[in-house]
Design a protein around this motif. Structure first.
Motif: not given
Length: 430
Positions: A103-104, A182-188, A190-198
Motif C-alpha cells: 500500500q505504501r 523491497v517495497c520499503y527500499i524502493s520507497i526510500y 524514491h524519496v531520496r531522489k525526489s527530495k531535491k525536486r520537492v
C-alpha cells in the motif's frame, strides 16, 4: 529446581503479555469507535492487533506454565492447537507487513489508489489469513505435534520432512518479508531522489506566491498592469465629463441670447397694406427660421449629453467589470492557496503514516528475524538462545501499540479518550 533466570523470564513475559493485550485491545476499540480513525488505512492495524492478541494468548501465556512446571504438558488438543496456531499467526503477521508495504509503495511511488479501495483491501487481508491457515494445515495433520522440551512449546519438532516444513515457511514468511523489504527500499530510494525536486518545487511555489501577492494593493485584487488600465480609464472618463460640460456651456447660452435680440429688433406693426403685409410675412418667416435653428441646436445639445452620459456609463461599467474581475482573481487565488495547504497537510500525513509503517517493519525485523533464523537451523541452536528469541518475538506484539500511539496523534488521543472513559466508569463522580 527453578533458577532465577527462569523467574526473570516469567516476569518479563508477564509484563509483555499485559502490555500486548491492553495495547492491542485499545487499538481495536479506538479504530472501531473513533470516527477520525475509522478509515481503510487503519484496518490492517486492527487486523494485525487481532493476530497479536491470539499469538499472545496461545503463545507466551502457555509458555509460563511450562517454565514454572517443567513436567507439565498441555492437553493433546490444546497442544496441537498451539503448535498449529503459532506458525499460522507468525505468517499472518509477516503477510500484514507485506500488505502495508505494498500500500505504501503504490501510494508514495506511483500515486495510485488501487490498493486502497475497500474491496481490494479486504481481499488482501482475507488472503493473508487464508494462505497461512492452508499452508500449515496439511503438515500438522500428517505429522505429530508434541511438547518440545528444548523450546518449551508444542511444535512439530525435528521432523524428517525438512522440505515439507520449509515450503509453508517460504510461502508465508520468507516471500512476504522479502516483498515488504523491497517495497520499503524502493520507497526510500524514491524519496531520496525526489527530495531535491520537492525543494525546487517549494521554492518555485514560494516565489510565485510572492509575485502574485505582494504587487497587489491593499485589497490585493489589482496588479500593476490592471492599475495602469484603471488610471487610463479614469483619465478618459474625466476628460469625457469635462468635454461634455464645456460643450454645454458654449451652446446653451448662444440660443438664449439670440432670442431677446430678435424680439428687440422686431418693428412695430403699422397699418396693414400690401407692402407691410409682405414685410410682415418676411419677418415671420425669418422668425420661424430662427426658432427652427434654436430647436436644432437644443436637440444637438441633448444628443451630445446623451453621448457623454453613455460614455460615462461605459467607463463606470469598465470599472465595475475590473473590480469584479479583481474579486474573482482573489477568490481563485484563495482557492489555490487552500488547495496547496490541503495538499501539504495530506502529504505530511502520508509521510508520517509511511514512517510509522516503516518503524513497524523495523521493529518486526529486530524482534522476529532471530527466531526465524533459529527455526531454520534449530538443531544447532541452544535452548537458552531460542528462549531469548521467543521473548523477543513476544515483545513485538507489545511494541506495536506503543509505536501506534507514539507516531500517530489520532491513535494517541483515542487511547486517552478510552482510558478517561474507563477511569470515569470505575470511579464515578459523587
Amino acid at each position: 529446581m527453578i533458577n532465577a533466570w527462569v523467574y526473570l523470564v516469567v516476569g518479563v513475559l508477564g509484563i509483555i503479555i499485559t502490555v500486548t493485550l491492553i495495547g492491542c485491545l485499545l487499538t481495536i476499540i479506538a479504530i472501531w469507535t473513533r470516527p477520525v480513525l475509522r478509515k481503510l488505512v487503519n484496518v490492517p492495524l486492527a487486523s494485525l492487533s487481532c493476530a497479536d492478541i491470539l499469538f499472545t494468548i496461545f503463545g507466551p501465556a502457555l509458555w509460563i506454565p511450562v517454565f514454572l512446571h517443567p513436567g507439565w504438558e498441555p492437553p493433546g488438543a490444546l497442544c496441537w492447537f498451539q503448535g498449529y496456531l503459532n506458525p499460522v499467526l507468525w505468517g499472518v503477521s509477516v503477510s500484514h507487513m507485506m500488505c502495508i508495504a505494498l500500500q505504501r509503495y503504490f501510494m508514495v511511488c506511483t500515486n495510485s489508489t488501487r490498493l486502497t479501495s475497500k474491496r481490494v483491501l479486504f481481499s488482501m487481508l482475507f488472503l493473508t489469513w487464508l494462505v497461512s491457515i492452508i499452508a500449515y494445515l496439511p503438515l500438522h495433520v500428517v505429522e505429530e505435534v508434541k511438547l518440545d522440551p528444548k523450546f518449551k512449546r508444542c511444535s512439530l519438532g525435528a521432523i524428517p520432512n525438512i522440505l515439507g516444513k520449509f515450503i509453508p515457511m517460504f510461502i508465508t514468511i520468507i516471500i512476504p518479508y522479502i516483498t515488504a523489504l523491497v517495497c520499503y527500499i524502493s520507497i526510500y530510494n524514491h524519496v531520496r531522489k525526489s527530495k531535491k525536486r520537492v525543494k525546487a518545487n517549494n521554492a518555485l511555489l514560494s516565489s510565485n506566491h510572492l509575485t502574485v501577492k505582494h504587487p497587489h494593493g491593499e485589497g490585493g485584487s489589482v496588479g500593476p498592469s490592471t492599475r495602469t488600465r484603471l488610471s487610463t480609464r479614469l483619465q478618459n472618463t474625466s476628460n469625457n465629463l469635462d468635454a461634455g460640460v464645456w460643450m454645454g456651456d458654449n451652446n446653451c447660452p448662444s440660443s438664449d441670447e439670440e432670442g431677446p435680440k430678435m424680439i428687440d429688433k422686431e418693428p412695430k406693426k403699422p397699418k396693414r397694406n400690401n407692402v407691410a403685409a409682405s414685410l410682415d410675412q418676411t419677418g415671420t418667416t425669418d422668425e420661424q427660421h430662427q426658432v427652427g435653428q434654436d430647436k436644432d441646436s437644443s436637440s444637438s445639445d441633448k444628443k451630445q449629453y446623451k453621448n457623454d452620459a453613455k460614455k460615462q456609463d461605459q467607463s463606470k461599467g469598465g470599472l465595475q467589470v475590473t473590480a469584479v474581475a479583481g474579486q474573482a482573481g482573489n477568490k481563485v487565488q484563495e482557492k489555490r492557496e487552500i488547495r496547496q495547504e490541503n495538499a501539504t497537510q495530506n502529504s505530511a500525513a502520508e509521510r508520517q503514516l509511511t514512517k510509522m509503517m516503516l518503524t513497524l517493519f523495523a521493529v518486526y525485523t529486530a524482534c522476529c528475524m532471530p527466531v526465524t533464523i533459529m527455526v531454520l537451523i534449530s538443531s544447532q541452536v541452544p535452548s537458552e538462545a531460542f528462549l531469548v528469541g521467543q521473548v523477543l518475538m513476544a515483545l513485538n506484539g507489545a511494541l506495536n501499540p506503543i509505536v501506534y500511539g507514539f507516531m500517530n496523534k489520532n491513535i494517541r488521543q483515542g487511547y486517552k479518550h478510552i482510558w478517561s472513559r474507563i477511569i470515569s466508569f470505575i470511579t464515578p463522580s459523587k
